[in-house]
Design an enzyme around this catalytic site. Structure first.
Site, mmCIF file in Angstrom:
data_model
loop_
_atom_site.group_PDB
_atom_site.id
_atom_site.type_symbol
_atom_site.label_atom_id
_atom_site.label_comp_id
_atom_site.label_asym_id
_atom_site.label_seq_id
_atom_site.Cartn_x
_atom_site.Cartn_y
_atom_site.Cartn_z
ATOM 1 N N THR A 1 -35.503 -13.397 27.784
ATOM 2 C CA THR A 1 -34.633 -13.643 26.875
ATOM 3 C C THR A 1 -33.196 -13.383 27.426
ATOM 4 O OG1 THR A 1 -36.199 -13.192 24.937
ATOM 5 C CG2 THR A 1 -33.691 -13.214 24.114
ATOM 6 N N PHE B 1 -29.263 -12.927 26.376
ATOM 7 C CA PHE B 1 -28.312 -12.306 25.467
ATOM 8 C C PHE B 1 -27.152 -12.760 25.568
ATOM 9 C CE2 PHE B 1 -32.385 -10.116 25.041
ATOM 10 C CZ PHE B 1 -32.569 -9.748 23.419
#
Ligand code: PEP
Ligand code: MN
Length: 631
Positions: A530, A532
């Protein structure tokens, strides 16, 4: 022995315990862990544990079974992280020391320091006292060498490490080095260990070429028992019957040490192999095996090196190795330690001088966002500000409750988190100032001792459940219960105290809620990352410090409009990393386009392209300039 203190112990009671033990000739070290505070007591005489157990504020006393005490994992469960100014060694970082085998001249050190620093080394090595096999070989420049080493280190902002071989030079060398090195040949030179330990500086302790792991840890114990708290073990190959390589790199020592000791351990692939071309693969293998860093020999002119030329990397090889390490580290949940000047936040927040910085994230404590936050902000003394929604994160930053916010923007398996793209548009005062990529490792978390076969319900965010489908399919009777948040699901299972329930979340959540990881790595696809964004209202970084930009625009509704916009980028050789369209709220079937662009060394070109783009589009906005983060 280990004295576990009760959580409610008074400072006077603690002092009482320390005074009592010191009176009995024990040396005391206080270790503050996440779960408990303990005192490590090491002494020559044996004592009945009950004498200590009865003291006020003492919860229990545990003997240390290993002959090495201060070095043992029994004494200290958490990894030791050693700070060298801004550089940290241990924990989840990979720190690389590099430089020539020997300091040869001032000029050589200045050149190599620049080179290794530019490639990402965080420590500069160089031997001034060389323990050579032959008395006719170059023996090192001695104190003069240490002067050059330190001068070069200071010039580029790198802490320096150098070997000492004699007790008489320890004091002098302590005036130059940030880290001592004890060489393989001196690992059991106990007088030297005592003297170096007493100097109190961090020490890299090479493994002796015929030393067993226990002997190596006992040598570390000498250093720790005499004063220093910071020992870095270094596996540099041992003697075996094999002669193809200079030594045999014992990589299995790394996981063994990790289990036995809390001390950081690094690998020296240069002395282990003795052959330049074998150094990069063994360096990568060392990190993959769990080492906390490397010490590598690099020389700008290895053909003319005064020692160990054949095993010294050319600067280009070192640069490539650093790039490969940068790619490898996140795969094993680590990251390369960089000097803070390279850290994006220093670029943004020049006024930062200390004090607590508040960072907002969405989720319960222990969420993946918090894990990303901890990794990005580890250089900064910070407080976390958990928020119930992404919008709350934006509001917290806008209202000044938090200086930064961290927001997931994209997952490598499930795609963009559109809500955050939309919020970036809705809050134009908030800019992207940094980026962090985190590998997502899902774990099954429950009460300690819970048997997976006995589980009836498993809670997690729907995405967490979906990403672990292959694992969950093996347990058809296990009900999958969607929950609003991964870490929240752990909190829920902990609060209900059920042995037949579990949750799926990151390992941090297990620690936060005092739960156990029942099984690690449940995700069907391990390539689960992921990305960010770090957001702030602060000023933007200066052009030298950035290499990526995110911007958004809406093209006019006519043929070739988007093509025209993109050609402004193509014509300037600007590499697009991502293009995404989002519907414009209130204008059905019209779209905004988001672009992430690599602008390494091309900031001016982008500025020109942006001028052109503004002419041809309806709306154009830069969401942020920043330094690309990881993977
Ligand atoms: C060195 O690092 O230059 C060195 C001599 O290493 P070792 O003690 O591991 O042989
Ligand atoms: Mn060497």
């Amino acid at each position: 022995m280990i004295i576990v203190l009760s959580q409610s112990i008074h400072p006077e009671e603690k002092q009482g315990v320390i005074t009592f033990l010191e009176g009995k000739g024990y040396k005391i070290r206080e270790i503050v862990g996440e779960a408990e505070t303990v005192l490590g007591a090491v002494g020559l005489i044996g004592m009945d544990a009950r004498e200590v157990e009865v003291l006020p504020g003492v919860e229990r006393v545990i003997p240390i079974s290993k002959p090495y005490k201060l070095a043992s994992r029994e004494l200290k469960k958490e990894d030791t992280v050693i700070s060298l100014g801004p550089v940290r060694i241990g924990g989840r970082r990979v720190a690389v020391a590099a430089g020539p085998c020997a300091v040869e001249s001032r000029d050589q050190m200045m050149r190599i320091a620049e080179t290794v620093r530019a490639s990402g080394a965080v420590m500069l090595r160089g031997g001034a006292f060389k323990p050579r096999t032959s008395p006719y070989d170059f023996q090192g420049l001695g104190e003069e060498g240490l002067q050059y080493l330190r001068e070069a280190g200071d010039a580029v902002g790198l802490p320096v490490v150098s070997e000492v071989v004699a007790t008489e030079t320890v004091e002098m060398a302590a005036g130059y080095v940030h880290v001592f090195q004890i060489g393989a040949r001196n690992m059991q030179n106990f007088e030297l260990l005592k003297k170096v330990g007493a100097a109190g500086l961090p020490v890299i302790l090479k493994r002796g070429m015929a030393a067993k792991i226990e002997e190596w840890l006992m040598a570390a114990e000498y250093l720790l028992a005499h004063g220093t708290e910071d020992v870095i073990l270094c596996e540099r190959g041992i003697r075996t019957f094999e002669t193809y390589t200079r030594n045999t790199l014992d990589l299995s020592a790394i996981p063994v040490i990790k289990k036995l000791s809390h001390l950081p351990v690094i690998v020296d692939p240069s002395h282990a192999t003795g052959i330049r071309e074998k150094v990069p693969p063994m360096a990568l293998a060392g990190i993959a095996a769990g080492a906390d860093g490397l010490i590598v020999e690099v020389h700008t002119d290895p053909e003319h090196a005064l020692s160990d030329g054949p095993q010294s990397l050319y600067p280009e090889q070192f640069e490539k190795l650093m790039r490969d390490l940068e790619a490898l580290s996140p795969v094993i949940g680590k990251e390369i330690e960089h000097l803070p000047e390279k850290h994006p936040l220093w670029a943004v927040d020049k006024a930062f001088t200390g004090g607590k910085t508040v960072v907002a994230f969405q989720g319960e404590p222990g969420a993946y966002s918090e894990e990303a936050l901890e990794r990005y902000f580890f250089h900064i003394d910070h407080d976390i500000f958990p928020c119930g929604s992404f919008e709350e994160v934006f509001r917290a930053v806008l209202d000044g409750k938090a200086r930064y916010g961290i927001l997931p923007i994209e997952n490598s398996l499930t795609g963009s988190i559109h809500e955050n793209y939309d919020l970036l548009l809705r809050y134009p005062d908030i800019k992207i100032v940094g980026e962090k990529t985190l590998r997502i490792v899902h774990n099954l978390i429950g009460k300690k001792g819970t048997k997976i076969e006995k589980l009836k319900r498993v809670f997690s965010h729907p995405q967490g459940l979906a990403q672990c489908a292959a694992f969950l399919d093996k347990y058809p009777g296990l009900e999958r219960v969607p929950f609003y948040d991964t870490a929240g699901s752990v909190a829920h299972v902990a609060a209900e105290n059920r042995e037949d329930w579990a949750a799926i979340a990151g390992e941090k959540a297990a620690a936060v809620y005092g739960m156990a990881v029942l099984k690690e790595g449940l995700e069907t696809n391990p390539n689960n990352y992921t990305r960010f964004f770090i957001c702030s209202r602060l000023e933007e970084p200066t052009p030298e410090e950035i290499n990526k930009v995110s911007f958004v625009f809406s093209a006019v509704d006519k043929p070739g409009a988007l093509f025209h916009c993109l050609s402004e980028l193509v014509n300037r050789d600007l590499n697009m990393k991502k293009l995404e369209s989002r519907p414009i709220h209130g204008r059905p079937w019209q779209y905004m386009f988001y672009i992430d662009l690599d602008i390494t060394g091309k900031v001016d070109r982008f500025t020109q392209a942006a001028e052109k783009l503004k002419e041809g589009v309806e709306d154009f906005r830069i969401l942020g300039w920043y330094r690309q983060g990881g993977v």
